[in-house]
Design a protein around this motif. Structure first.
Motif, PDB file in Angstrom:
ATOM      1  N   TRP A 238       0.858  -1.182   0.000  1.00 39.97           N
ATOM      2  CA  TRP A 238       0.000   0.000   0.000  1.00 39.97           C
ATOM      3  C   TRP A 238       0.892   1.228   0.000  1.00 39.97           C
ATOM      4  O   TRP A 238       1.805   1.337   0.825  1.00 39.97           O
TER       5      TRP A 238
ATOM      6  N   ARG B 166       0.996   5.445  -0.014  1.00 44.14           N
ATOM      7  CA  ARG B 166       0.226   6.654   0.246  1.00 44.14           C
ATOM      8  C   ARG B 166       0.278   7.568  -0.964  1.00 44.14           C
ATOM      9  O   ARG B 166       1.338   7.811  -1.538  1.00 44.14           O
TER      10      ARG B 166
ATOM     11  N   SER C  80      -4.405  11.725   0.341  1.00 47.38           N
ATOM     12  CA  SER C  80      -5.240  11.342   1.485  1.00 47.38           C
ATOM     13  C   SER C  80      -5.710   9.893   1.425  1.00 47.38           C
ATOM     14  O   SER C  80      -6.528   9.482   2.242  1.00 47.38           O
ATOM     15  N   VAL C  81      -5.220   9.128   0.459  1.00 48.49           N
ATOM     16  CA  VAL C  81      -5.596   7.723   0.352  1.00 48.49           C
ATOM     17  C   VAL C  81      -4.341   6.867   0.203  1.00 48.49           C
ATOM     18  O   VAL C  81      -3.239   7.371  -0.021  1.00 48.49           O
ATOM     19  N   GLU C  82      -4.538   5.563   0.302  1.00 47.01           N
ATOM     20  CA  GLU C  82      -3.487   4.604   0.005  1.00 47.01           C
ATOM     21  C   GLU C  82      -3.930   3.778  -1.198  1.00 47.01           C
ATOM     22  O   GLU C  82      -5.081   3.333  -1.251  1.00 47.01           O
ATOM     23  N   ALA C  83      -3.036   3.613  -2.144  1.00 45.05           N
ATOM     24  CA  ALA C  83      -3.307   2.793  -3.320  1.00 45.05           C
ATOM     25  C   ALA C  83      -2.634   1.442  -3.099  1.00 45.05           C
ATOM     26  O   ALA C  83      -1.458   1.374  -2.743  1.00 45.05           O
TER      27      ALA C  83
ATOM     28  N   THR D 256      -8.180   1.347  -3.578  1.00 49.97           N
ATOM     29  CA  THR D 256      -7.701   2.370  -2.653  1.00 49.97           C
ATOM     30  C   THR D 256      -8.418   2.223  -1.315  1.00 49.97           C
ATOM     31  O   THR D 256      -9.466   1.594  -1.224  1.00 49.97           O
ATOM     32  N   ARG D 257      -7.806   2.808  -0.315  1.00 47.94           N
ATOM     33  CA  ARG D 257      -8.409   2.848   1.014  1.00 47.94           C
ATOM     34  C   ARG D 257      -7.971   4.147   1.674  1.00 47.94           C
ATOM     35  O   ARG D 257      -6.975   4.769   1.280  1.00 47.94           O
ATOM     36  N   SER D 258      -8.692   4.542   2.714  1.00 43.21           N
ATOM     37  CA  SER D 258      -8.302   5.757   3.434  1.00 43.21           C
ATOM     38  C   SER D 258      -7.025   5.486   4.228  1.00 43.21           C
ATOM     39  O   SER D 258      -6.742   4.340   4.590  1.00 43.21           O
ATOM     40  N   VAL D 259      -6.290   6.525   4.500  1.00 43.29           N
ATOM     41  CA  VAL D 259      -5.080   6.392   5.304  1.00 43.29           C
ATOM     42  C   VAL D 259      -5.446   5.835   6.679  1.00 43.29           C
ATOM     43  O   VAL D 259      -4.754   4.976   7.220  1.00 43.29           O
ATOM     44  N   GLU D 260      -6.574   6.293   7.212  1.00 48.73           N
ATOM     45  CA  GLU D 260      -7.018   5.832   8.530  1.00 48.73           C
ATOM     46  C   GLU D 260      -7.278   4.327   8.526  1.00 48.73           C
ATOM     47  O   GLU D 260      -6.935   3.611   9.463  1.00 48.73           O
TER      48      GLU D 260
END
Length: 178
Positions: free
Chosen positions: A135, A137, A140-143, A166-170
């Motif tokens: 993953w 960064r 504001s997202v992670e690919a 993708t997903r959120s960094v959180e």
């Protein structure tokens, strides 16, 4: 696309020395469907026939067109394109010591890496790094991508990956327990 037997490159005489004559030499095939990609690496290889066996075998590329007397082949696999040219001294800015392409890895996105992994395994070709989910960064997202690394016969480092979305960094931090 054509896929002439890579062994045909084994039967060639001396390569053409003149760059203009190499570029104009007769060949087979045609431009890739959809035209040329915006970025196409050209790899200087030691033995075109050996490289074609690797790229067109377990990696699943096909020869779009070639110029056999020039020791050149233009390969495609879906939207991916790469040129292979047997070393001829042109555009070599320094000594060419193996592994070639030091300091660079060529990332190529494919639909699925599993068939490539199976073909590489069947060919007994070693992986430099086994498949893993990674993953990265991007703002504001992670690919995410599932990726593995392999070296071609001259040592060029190739990273093949399939998209994981993708997903959120959180969400990534929560999954990693941070």
């Amino acid at each position: 696309m054509t896929s002439p037997p890579p062994a045909a490159a084994d039967r060639l005489g001396a390569p053409i020395a003149d760059p203009a004559a190499r570029a104009a030499s007769p060949g087979r095939g045609r431009m890739p469907a959809g035209g040329f990609a915006p970025l196409v690496p050209e790899l200087a290889v030691t033995d075109l026939a050996e490289s074609l066996r690797f790229w067109c075998g377990p990696l699943g590329f096909a020869v779009a067109y070639d110029r056999p007397a020039a020791r050149f082949a233009y390969l495609a696999r879906g939207p991916l394109q790469v040129m292979l040219c047997e070393r001829n001294g042109r555009w070599e800015t320094a000594e060419m010591d193996r592994p070639f392409g030091r300091g660079i890895n060529l990332q190529m996105m494919v639909e699925r890496i599993a068939p490539m992994l199976a073909a590489l395994d069947a060919a007994g070709w070693p992986l430099l790094e086994p498949p893993e989910d990674a993953w990265y960064r991007a703002g504001s997202v992670e690919a995410g991508q599932r990726e593995f690394l392999v070296q071609d016969p001259d040592g060029y480092l190739l990273r093949f990956a399939e998209d994981l979305g993708t997903r959120s960094v959180e969400a990534g931090q929560a999954e990693a327990g941070r």
